[in-house]
Design an enzyme around this catalytic site. Structure first.
Site, PDB file in Angstrom:
ATOM      1  N   HIS A  22       0.805  -1.293  -0.019  1.00 24.53           N
ATOM      2  CA  HIS A  22       0.101  -0.170  -0.100  1.00 24.53           C
ATOM      3  C   HIS A  22       0.759   1.191  -0.115  1.00 24.53           C
ATOM      4  CE1 HIS A  22      -2.468   2.932   2.136  1.00 24.53           C
ATOM      5  NE2 HIS A  22      -3.406   2.913   1.188  1.00 24.53           N
ATOM      6  N   ASP A  30       7.190   6.462 -21.003  1.00 23.36           N
ATOM      7  CA  ASP A  30       7.257   6.473 -22.548  1.00 23.36           C
ATOM      8  C   ASP A  30       8.788   6.238 -22.976  1.00 23.36           C
ATOM      9  OD1 ASP A  30       8.722   9.038 -22.598  1.00 23.36           O
ATOM     10  OD2 ASP A  30       6.770  10.227 -22.710  1.00 23.36           O
ATOM     11  N   ASP A  66      -5.119   3.506  -4.842  1.00 25.82           N
ATOM     12  CA  ASP A  66      -4.787   3.937  -3.548  1.00 25.82           C
ATOM     13  C   ASP A  66      -6.012   4.754  -3.460  1.00 25.82           C
ATOM     14  OD1 ASP A  66      -4.532   4.747  -0.743  1.00 25.82           O
ATOM     15  OD2 ASP A  66      -2.514   5.112  -1.101  1.00 25.82           O
ATOM     16  N   MET A  76       2.770  13.542 -16.185  1.00 19.76           N
ATOM     17  CA  MET A  76       3.933  14.406 -16.398  1.00 19.76           C
ATOM     18  C   MET A  76       3.256  15.666 -17.248  1.00 19.76           C
ATOM     19  SD  MET A  76       7.759  14.658 -18.373  1.00 19.76           S
ATOM     20  CE  MET A  76       8.529  13.297 -17.009  1.00 19.76           C
ATOM     21  N   TYR A 116      10.079  13.895 -12.519  1.00 20.88           N
ATOM     22  CA  TYR A 116      11.451  13.217 -12.184  1.00 20.88           C
ATOM     23  C   TYR A 116      11.973  13.082 -10.710  1.00 20.88           C
ATOM     24  CZ  TYR A 116      11.865  14.300 -17.287  1.00 20.88           C
ATOM     25  OH  TYR A 116      12.243  14.414 -18.641  1.00 20.88           O
ATOM     26  N   TYR A 134       5.027  13.035 -23.481  1.00 20.95           N
ATOM     27  CA  TYR A 134       4.428  13.336 -22.387  1.00 20.95           C
ATOM     28  C   TYR A 134       3.335  12.192 -21.978  1.00 20.95           C
ATOM     29  CZ  TYR A 134       6.522  18.084 -22.138  1.00 20.95           C
ATOM     30  OH  TYR A 134       7.412  19.015 -22.130  1.00 20.95           O
ATOM     31  N   ASN A 136       4.220   9.699 -19.841  1.00 20.93           N
ATOM     32  CA  ASN A 136       4.410   9.191 -18.617  1.00 20.93           C
ATOM     33  C   ASN A 136       3.365   8.973 -17.644  1.00 20.93           C
ATOM     34  OD1 ASN A 136       7.298   8.816 -19.470  1.00 20.93           O
ATOM     35  ND2 ASN A 136       7.231  11.115 -19.245  1.00 20.93           N
TER      36      ASN A 136
END
Length: 147
Positions: A22, A30, A66, A76, A116, A134, A136
């Site tokens: 958890h 990407d 979650d 991102m 990052y 973009y 990710n």
């Protein structure tokens, strides 16, 4: 092989998903994401022949998001000045909505360099061959509840 498990989920990836607890996080990156340098303290799994949407869909079949955080899914953010369209984000939101009742409300954005920094703390980075920019996405694991 196992019944009911998406074929794209390799034994290595299934093991990692099962090991995560958890609040542990993972990134599905990407093809441009610096997975190896960001993942120095993480498990990096190469899945270069696959795109992010098909992996996201397969992972969310077995991976609870979650419920104790507002945004268990984060993208991102596009850098100011970049003229990049992100239609893949709509695809991600549709996939998330299949598995989480919050739908698109469960998806947030993190500024590129902050993303990052957060990626350096994740349990696992899955490096894909996704060519969309973009693309990710970071997921935070929730609790499996007996049904």
């Amino acid at each position: 092989m196992l019944k009911g498990i998406p074929k794209i989920l390799s034994p290595e990836l299934l093991k990692v998903l099962a090991e995560m607890g958890h609040s542990d996080r993972l990134v599905i990156s990407d093809g441009n994401f610096p997975a190896e340098s960001m993942g120095k303290d993480a498990i990096v799994i190469r899945m270069d022949g696959h795109g992010v949407p098909q992996l996201l869909d397969a992972i969310l079949k077995v991976f609870p998001l979650d419920t104790y955080v507002e945004k268990p899914v984060n993208l991102m953010e596009v850098m100011k000045g970049d003229k990049v369209e992100t239609p893949i984000w709509d695809t991600y939101k549709e996939i998330v909505a299949k598995y989480d009742s919050r739908g698109a409300a469960a998806v947030g954005n993190i500024e590129r360099f902050a993303f990052y920094e957060e990626a350096k703390k994740v349990y696992c980075i899955i490096a894909t061959g996704e060519s969309a920019l973009y693309a990710n996405i970071m997921l935070q694991k929730g609790v499996v509840v007996d049904e």
